[in-house]
Enzyme design. Structure first.
Site: not given
Length: 198
Positions: A86, A150, A178
């Site tokens: 991320s 996601d 995610h």
């Protein structure tokens, strides 16, 4: 001299306790176990709480990463691997724009814009174009993990853009979201093994 791999895990924002967040501790342990079986090779794992964990500002994170890697960057026996998740993936991408000593990167849930989120905009990663050409020149081997479901990062407009421009080796899923599990996906360890055996 034996090969020495240095892995640094760069977490997503919001992780003020990196070893208690997501799959980071599990992957650390699994990499350590892997290297117990790798004769003639050793590894160092850098898995530290990041400064400014909630905004993940580039101007704070990049110098922190530089400081952690400083002891290793000029050693010809060392191969440095960044594993970014991320916000950590964006940090890794910006890092390889300006540093040529990264052997390989693993990007998990990477994006290219702030997606209209004020906190993401504050991080600073998205305030200019990405220099894909320089990234590819500086880091020859990039593996990417993405999932079409996601909930935070769209595949077509974000994750696929990374793949198309960096020509990553892509592990594409439909059901990983995610990547917020506390257990590292087996494919992550497979990617590490692939890098070790390049």
């Amino acid at each position: 001299m034996s090969e020495h791999f240095v892995f640094m895990i760069l977490p997503g924002n919001g992780c003020d306790d990196i070893l208690g967040s997501n799959w980071y501790a599990d992957l650390k342990e699994r990499i350590e176990e892997l290297f117990k079986r790798e004769e003639g090779r050793k590894c160092t794992l850098i898995v530290k709480d990041m400064p400014d964990p909630f905004v993940a500002r580039e101007k704070i994170w990049i110098p922190f990463v530089e400081k952690q890697l400083e002891p290793f960057k000029d050693d010809s026996n060392v191969k440095i691997v960044l594993i970014g998740h991320s916000s950590g993936a964006e940090c890794a991408m910006r890092f390889i724009e300006n540093h040529s000593y990264i052997y390989s990167c693993i990007l998990v849930s990477a994006c290219v814009t702030d997606m209209g989120i004020p906190n993401e905009r504050k991080s600073g990663y998205y305030n200019r174009e990405w220099n894909w050409k320089l990234m590819k020149e500086n880091c020859k081997h990039v593996i990417q993990f993405a999932s079409t479901d996601d909930p935070f990062i769209d595949y077509e407009s974000e994750q696929k853009v990374v793949h198309d421009n960096l020509l990553t080796k892509l592990y594409l899923f439909e059901d990983k979201g995610h990547f917020l599990t506390f257990t590292a996906d087996d494919f992550l360890l497979k990617a590490v093994q692939e890098i070790v055996n390049l």
